[in-house]
Design an enzyme around this catalytic site. Structure first.
Site, PDB file in Angstrom:
ATOM      1  CE  LYS A 116       1.278   7.214  10.425  1.00  0.00           C
ATOM      2  NZ  LYS A 116       1.995   7.484   9.266  1.00  0.00           N
ATOM      3  CD  GLU A 170       2.053   5.282  -6.585  1.00  0.00           C
ATOM      4  OE1 GLU A 170       2.126   4.897  -5.295  1.00  0.00           O
ATOM      5  OE2 GLU A 170       1.126   5.989  -6.708  1.00  0.00           O
ATOM      6  NE  ARG A 182      -2.105   3.727  -7.089  1.00  0.00           N
ATOM      7  CZ  ARG A 182      -2.670   4.296  -6.201  1.00  0.00           C
ATOM      8  NH1 ARG A 182      -1.857   4.587  -5.307  1.00  0.00           N
ATOM      9  NH2 ARG A 182      -3.772   4.823  -6.388  1.00  0.00           N
TER      10      ARG A 182
END
Length: 637
Positions: A279, A364, A392
């Site tokens: 990354k 979540e 969610r």
């Protein structure tokens, strides 16, 4: 070279050396462009080679390339004909920071929430098979998104049905030693090679034909093979789910990537390609702190230093500092976040109270039910969650928290318009959703000082789910009180007195808007009462009774969806009182908020203006409403 790439087909004419030069150009383009516009820098620097390989091996859009979340889709945008518009990224009317089906036929799936790509791929594979087509369906998902439960539901189903789907796991966290990697590449090649599969079938056939001992030998061979795979193959778990596992492969080695993806195309069934990437690759600042450069504003290219806007502290930082003070006084207080430690400003809290800090990943629903479990056993959990991600976990809010009357505090960050992230991230549905939930308390401070007092009120209140919603970005700049004070639940604050109308405003942006509107109206001889409606639920019943009896017009202002919102609750309460003969007939209402459509990306200021939430538009609508005579109801025949 980059200027010659207008379509993925242009990539297929390039040599590996030319592709590597192109990858370097793309990284330079990303670094220089995002330094001005901001955006998801580190994720896209990490997938340059992977994106090029995917577009060379597969034929988009006939082959479906599905990117989970889409914040790693910038390179995909660039090579599918959107390079010239790239400087409009995340600006009002410009390119979206995520994938958009309306932008390009190559964007076959759009999402701003993680862990959806595998379920989407499953659906597209079923559609393909029902139509008797043969194209490939490829889902690219990050290791972070695999922390979401929805991804596992899809993996389980895909493995069970044996659909022909290719899952590319973009893993930018794990590493593997060279020797294991070499063995693994070898096993990958022989396990997917045609010669290996044919020989395997012939050996099985021969073993089973041996009288009496054939089946036993076959089972022994199978056990030996499985034991060897368990020893050598890190992807055994995926194999057990029904996937053929390929990799891990170096995600920055174009030749290896293409060879592995070509092997994946030959597998008749679900296959997982494990790709290791770095990354932030190619930009030292992003490589060294990929978290900080995951999503960034403008920065200085030479140093990577963020260009900071000087001003008041952010609401997120005030929230975090307040939470630390509250935790020092309340040993039961815990905080839970679904993978948003930095975004929610929680890093100082995690460092100060590591044993009371929980990052559950992109999960979540689990975060909310875990908080319910903590509350049921006497703890005081605070769920720090973005408004868009709270969506969610609605079932868990209703069934696991509210139904049991558990004292869970929800710190709803990014409430209201968030700007450049667009439709998927605008925090505009939490009020309509939560307003319908029994026992819920919904509060919205007018500034950062009131935020700390409402958080204190929420923590010391037992037996109810308590939602404190606050916007993204900087506070108003008011001084913070040293001592916390408890704000009576359901109480509103009169900021300015007025006899001609009342402006009921929810949240800091709308309170400022109401004050600006009142200033304009006073020039026309109209005095507006400005009220900080800091509690959306419950309403301030006593103050509403006064207003229903004392002013001819009430305007509600909310940075939220109008349907099911605060304004609707105020109007409904008025009609309830009319039936009870407690309110004066003839009060007019104007509701200002967000229309029944998804709000695109752009600066918050541009978006507020676009939807009519700016002083002159609001003032003009009020002037026109007050100028119209009150009509009489016509009899229906």
């Amino acid at each position: 070279m980059l200027e010659t790439i207008r379509d993925p087909a242009d990539l297929r004419a390039l040599s590996i050396d030319e592709l590597e030069r192109l990858a370097a150009e793309i990284r330079t383009f990303l670094i220089t462009t995002l330094a001005q516009t901001g955006g998801h820098l580190a994720p896209n620097l990490g997938v340059v080679e992977l994106t090029l390989a995917l577009h060379r091996v597969f034929r988009s859009p006939e082959d479906r390339l599905i990117w989970d979340i889409g914040h790693q889709g910038y390179v995909h945008k660039i090579v599918t004909g959107r390079r010239e518009r790239f400087r409009t990224l995340r600006q009002y009317g410009g390119l979206s920071g995520f994938l958009k089906r309306s932008e390009s036929p190559h964007d076959v799936w759009e999402a701003g929430h993680a862990s959806t790509s595998l379920s989407a791929a499953h659906g597209m594979a079923v559609a393909r098979d029902l139509r008797g087509e043969r194209h490939h369906v490829v889902a690219v998902i990050g290791d972070g998104a695999l922390t979401g439960g929805m991804a596992y539901e899809a993996l389980n189903n895909l493995g069970h049905e044996k659909r022909r789907v290719i899952v590319v796991l973009n893993d930018n966290e794990m590493s593997i030693s060279p020797n294991v990697g070499a063995i693994h590449h070898y096993l990958t090649r022989i396990r997917t090679g045609e010669r290996y599969r044919r020989a395997k079938g012939e050996v099985e056939h021969l073993l089973r034909r041996i009288p009496k001992v054939g089946d036993g030998l076959f089972k022994t061979a199978e056990r030996l093979k499985e034991a060897l795979k368990q020893f050598f193959v890190p992807g055994m778990w995926f194999e057990e789910l029904g996937f053929t596992y390929l990799g891990p492969v170096d995600g920055h080695d174009l030749a290896a990537l293409e060879a592995t993806l070509e092997q994946a195309k030959k597998v008749d069934g679900p296959v997982l390609v494990h790709v290791l990437t770095k990354k932030g690759k190619g930009y030292p600042a992003a490589e060294n702190d990929a978290d900080a450069y995951h999503g960034t504003g403008p920065y200085k290219i030479e140093t990577g230093e963020m260009i900071k806007v000087v001003g008041p502290p952010s609401y997120a930082s005030v929230f975090a500092r307040t939470l630390i003070r509250l935790a020092e006084a309340e040993p039961r207080l815990c905080v839970i976040t679904p993978a948003m430690i930095s975004g929610s400003g929680l890093r100082p809290f995690f460092e100060r109270f590591p044993e009371r800090s929980f990052d559950v990943g992109i999960a979540e629903p689990h975060a909310v039910t875990m908080a319910a479990g903590l509350a049921a056993d006497g703890m005081k959990p605070v769920v720090s969650i973005y408004s868009t991600f709270l969506q969610r976990a609605v079932d868990q809010v209703i069934h696991d928290v509210a139904l049991q009357k558990l004292g869970v505090v929800f710190a709803v960050d990014r409430a209201g318009l968030v700007g450049q992230d667009g439709e998927t991230h605008q925090g505009v549905f939490d009020i309509p959703i939560v307003s319908a939930v029994p026992h819920a308390v919904i509060a919205a401070p007018k500034d950062e000082n009131e935020l700390q007092h409402l958080l204190y009120t929420a923590v010391v209140t037992d037996g109810v789910p308590f939602f404190v919603r606050y916007p993204r970005g900087q506070g108003v700049g008011v001084a913070l009180d040293d001592a916390f004070r408890r704000i009576p639940i359901g109480s509103w604050e009169v900021l300015e007195e007025g006899r001609d109308l009342a402006l009921l405003a929810v949240g800091p942006n709308m309170v400022r808007l109401a004050q600006a509107v009142a200033d304009r109206l006073i020039r026309q001889g109209l005095r507006a009462a400005v009220i900080n409606a800091r509690f959306v639920k419950p309403l301030d019943e006593a103050l509403l009774r006064e207003l229903f009896s004392g002013v001819p017009l009430i305007a509600t202002l909310e940075e939220s969806a109008l349907i099911g919102g605060f304004g609707e609750r105020v109007v409904a309460r008025y009609h309830d009182w009319l039936e009870e003969s407690e309110a004066r007939p003839g009060v007019r209402f104007l509701r200002f908020g967000l229309p029944d459509r998804f709000i695109p990306h752009g600066s918050v200021e541009a978006l507020l203006q676009a939807v009519g939430l700016e002083p002159e538009t609001v003032a003009e609508r009020i002037r026109r409403a007050l100028a119209r005579p009150v009509g009489k109801a016509r009899r229906l025949s």
